[in-house]
Design an enzyme around this catalytic site. Structure first.
Site, PDB file in Angstrom:
ATOM      1  N   CYS A 121       0.192   6.262   7.060  1.00 36.42           N
ATOM      2  CA  CYS A 121      -1.068   5.925   7.717  1.00 36.42           C
ATOM      3  C   CYS A 121      -0.799   5.015   8.907  1.00 36.42           C
ATOM      4  O   CYS A 121      -0.001   4.085   8.828  1.00 36.42           O
ATOM      5  CB  CYS A 121      -1.992   5.235   6.714  1.00 36.42           C
ATOM      6  N   CYS A 134     -10.348 -10.213  21.368  1.00 37.91           N
ATOM      7  CA  CYS A 134      -9.409  -9.460  20.527  1.00 37.91           C
ATOM      8  C   CYS A 134      -8.201  -9.024  21.338  1.00 37.91           C
ATOM      9  O   CYS A 134      -7.366  -8.260  20.842  1.00 37.91           O
ATOM     10  CB  CYS A 134     -10.108  -8.240  19.916  1.00 37.91           C
ATOM     11  N   CYS A 136       0.830  -1.204   0.000  1.00 37.27           N
ATOM     12  CA  CYS A 136       0.000   0.000   0.000  1.00 37.27           C
ATOM     13  C   CYS A 136       0.864   1.252   0.000  1.00 37.27           C
ATOM     14  O   CYS A 136       1.830   1.352   0.770  1.00 37.27           O
ATOM     15  CB  CYS A 136      -0.920   0.012   1.218  1.00 37.27           C
ATOM     16  N   GLN A 182     -18.715  -6.958  14.361  1.00 37.68           N
ATOM     17  CA  GLN A 182     -17.391  -7.464  13.985  1.00 37.68           C
ATOM     18  C   GLN A 182     -16.949  -6.803  12.690  1.00 37.68           C
ATOM     19  O   GLN A 182     -17.726  -6.608  11.762  1.00 37.68           O
ATOM     20  CB  GLN A 182     -17.419  -8.985  13.808  1.00 37.68           C
ATOM     21  N   ASP A 223     -17.635 -13.476  24.616  1.00 43.32           N
ATOM     22  CA  ASP A 223     -16.878 -12.610  23.698  1.00 43.32           C
ATOM     23  C   ASP A 223     -16.932 -11.182  24.250  1.00 43.32           C
ATOM     24  O   ASP A 223     -17.679 -10.335  23.768  1.00 43.32           O
ATOM     25  CB  ASP A 223     -17.496 -12.672  22.295  1.00 43.32           C
TER      26      ASP A 223
END
Length: 414
Positions: A70, A372, A64, A250, A346
């Site tokens: 970024c 996560c 990229c 998600q 979760d």
């Protein structure tokens, strides 16, 4: 300005920084790789890469053009096999820090363009507006012209979206722009501090006309649906779920489906009931309901209402009962967990310590933890294992491609 020195990079850290070990301690260098000799400007424990003097054979050309400017991606410069090994080792290291030597599978891959939900920032510099992600370690916004991880349809609409949103971007501060590529089109919500929702009728009409021209399904401003041409929905198992603005979803449908499949695989034989803790809008509830009765519990009332509405119209599923409850403060007790064959949790990044402690005291035959945050997952896993569970599968899911973040599905049985 810091001192510029030559550094040997010994390893890759959990945040994708190259780590150099010095007598004074570790120095973390973004975009440096193990085995490299570099020149870097050192400021405390951080350093800025100035030059690569001896490159790693695993260094590749980032795909990229925005990479390093970024801050959305941290590690496009590492060969893919080494990259996936690093993600697996990050998860294994989190468990090892809790004294758990567990086998961790190779990550489930999620490819380019898989992010159906993206949260951008919009900022103003005079008349110029930038729409994109923040620069690395900065409040500056990189005006995106491409993005490999976000749904290509979202990337394609960014220039028109920027022009449409320009009047809403404050002269100071930012607008937060959430774009969802729903199953039937784009859903856009914008949050601007201090703006409120009481818009003058003329401005409201102009925004509605602009959203119609962009063919958006829905446009919301600070939670207020200014325009809606159709109801946006996302597919979860047999259900079409309408996500309220701002409710958790998600980031990748592919990752969500992979995690749901792993959870269903963990159902014990002859299972009849499952509990989905921190269920959100029911991504895992609907997958499980294809096989068993489900109790879905979450603190977000709007998410539960969305789940309930979708449940009423879904075909071919077992009954789903719902409950609004703050599981951080009031986890399901050992008594309330009786009769369930599988428990799924979760939670947010902080983990589910209180609920894990209740599960550890329960007789639920199988538990699946989804997280996560490998560090808090490892803490909760330690609680379950100390309570008599055995970890049978640890599977990373690379939902956040090219970032230090990784989703993990961990399966425990008694």
């Amino acid at each position: 300005m810091g001192d510029i020195e030559e550094l040997e990079i010994a390893k890759l850290g959990a945040q994708a920084d190259g780590v150099s070990e010095r007598a004074s301690g570790s120095v973390f260098v973004p975009y440096a790789l193990p085995g490299e000799l570099i020149r870097a400007e050192i400021q405390g424990t951080r350093a800025r890469l100035v030059e690569v003097l001896r490159a790693s054979p695993d260094r590749v050309v980032p795909p990229c053009r925005h990479f390093t400017a970024c801050g959305g991606c941290a590690i496009q410069h590492l060969a893919y096999e080494k990259y996936t090994a690093w993600k697996r080792e990050t998860v294994a290291g989190a468990f090892a820090a809790r004294g758990l030597d567990l086998e961790v599978a190779d990550p489930v891959a999620v490819g380019h363009g898989a992010r159906r939900r993206a949260v951008f920032s919009a900022s103003r510099d005079g008349r110029e507006v930038a729409l994109g992600f923040h620069a690395a370690n900065s409040h500056d916004v990189i005006d995106l012209t491409e993005c490999l991880v976000v749904d290509p349809g979202i990337v394609q609409v960014l220039p028109e979206l920027k022009a449409f949103l320009a009047p809403l971007v404050p002269s100071k501060g930012e607008a937060r722009v959430t774009v969802i590529a729903a199953s039937n089109g784009f859903d856009v919500s914008v949050d601007v501090d201090g703006l409120g929702t009481e818009l003058p009728p003329g401005q409201r009409a102009r925004l509605a006309a602009g959203a119609a021209e962009l063919k958006l399904l829905r446009f919301s401003l600070n939670g207020d649906p200014v325009y809606q041409s159709a109801v946006p929905f996302v597919t979860m198992g047999a259900a079409h779920v309408v996500p309220p603005p701002g409710v958790f979803l998600q980031a990748s449908a592919d990752a969500e489906a992979a995690m749901a499949s792993l959870i269903v695989e963990a159902l014990p034989k002859r299972a009849k009931r499952a509990v989905d803790l921190f269920s959100g809008m029911g991504a895992f509830s609907f997958a499980l309901a294809a096989r068993v009765k489900v109790l879905a519990v979450d603190s977000d009332k709007r998410a539960i209402e969305a789940l309930d509405e979708a449940r009423r119209h879904a075909q071919g599923i077992k009954p789903i009962e719902t409950k609004v409850r703050d599981l951080m403060r009031e986890p399901l007790s050992r008594k309330e967990l009786e009769g369930f064959d599988l428990a799924v949790f979760d939670p947010p990044r902080a983990g589910a310590q209180a609920q894990a402690e209740m599960l550890a005291k329960s007789k639920v035959p199988a538990v699946v933890a989804v997280s996560c945050n490998p560090a808090t997952l490892a803490r909760d896993a330690r609680i379950l294992i100390d309570g008599g569970y055995r970890a049978t599968r640890i599977i990373p899911v690379d939902q956040f491609l090219y970032s230090p973040h990784v989703e993990v599905v961990a399966v425990f049985t008694r």
